[in-house]
Design a protein around this motif. Sequence first.
Motif, short mmCIF file in Angstrom:
data_model
loop_
_atom_site.label_atom_id
_atom_site.label_comp_id
_atom_site.label_asym_id
_atom_site.label_seq_id
_atom_site.Cartn_x
_atom_site.Cartn_y
_atom_site.Cartn_z
N GLY A 274 19.56 27.10 -4.98
CA GLY A 274 18.38 27.02 -4.11
C GLY A 274 17.62 25.72 -4.23
O GLY A 274 17.13 25.17 -3.24
N THR A 275 17.52 25.20 -5.44
CA THR A 275 16.77 23.96 -5.66
C THR A 275 17.44 22.79 -4.96
O THR A 275 16.79 22.00 -4.28
N SER A 276 18.76 22.67 -5.13
CA SER A 276 19.46 21.54 -4.49
C SER A 276 19.40 21.65 -2.98
O SER A 276 19.24 20.64 -2.29
N ASN A 277 19.51 22.87 -2.46
CA ASN A 277 19.44 23.04 -1.00
C ASN A 277 18.05 22.70 -0.47
O ASN A 277 17.92 22.10 0.60
N THR A 278 17.02 23.08 -1.20
CA THR A 278 15.66 22.75 -0.79
C THR A 278 15.44 21.24 -0.79
O THR A 278 14.86 20.69 0.15
N VAL B 184 14.54 23.71 9.07
CA VAL B 184 13.55 24.57 8.41
C VAL B 184 13.87 26.04 8.68
O VAL B 184 13.82 26.88 7.76
N ALA B 185 14.23 26.37 9.92
CA ALA B 185 14.59 27.76 10.24
C ALA B 185 15.84 28.19 9.46
O ALA B 185 15.90 29.31 8.95
N HIS B 186 16.81 27.31 9.36
CA HIS B 186 18.03 27.62 8.60
C HIS B 186 17.71 27.85 7.13
O HIS B 186 18.20 28.81 6.52
#
Length: 91
Positions: free
Chosen positions: A29-33, A66-68
């Motif tokens: 999650g952190t890397s994707n954010t 952002v929606a994704h």
Amino acid sequence: MGEQVEAVVKTSISLPVKERIAQGLSRAGTSNTLKVVSYNAVLGVIAVFSSGAIRQFCAFSIVVLVAHWFLVHTFFVTVVSIDIQRLEASI
């Protein structure tokens, strides 16, 4: 989205589903954010210095990213947790 599934699948099977999801998201999650934030920053800079169709494309892309991100961290996590529970019930 593949990173989240891979991170959840790599967790220990002995953990409860909530723990597996939490550990998987803490890894991926952190890397994707950070990726979404950096992509949006680049698109925002391009949008500021461009006009017309390019500005509209950048704005649309920011909204889509952002929606994704939101859907991956809410709906998709729910679906993955239900699927893991289903797989554990069938064993």
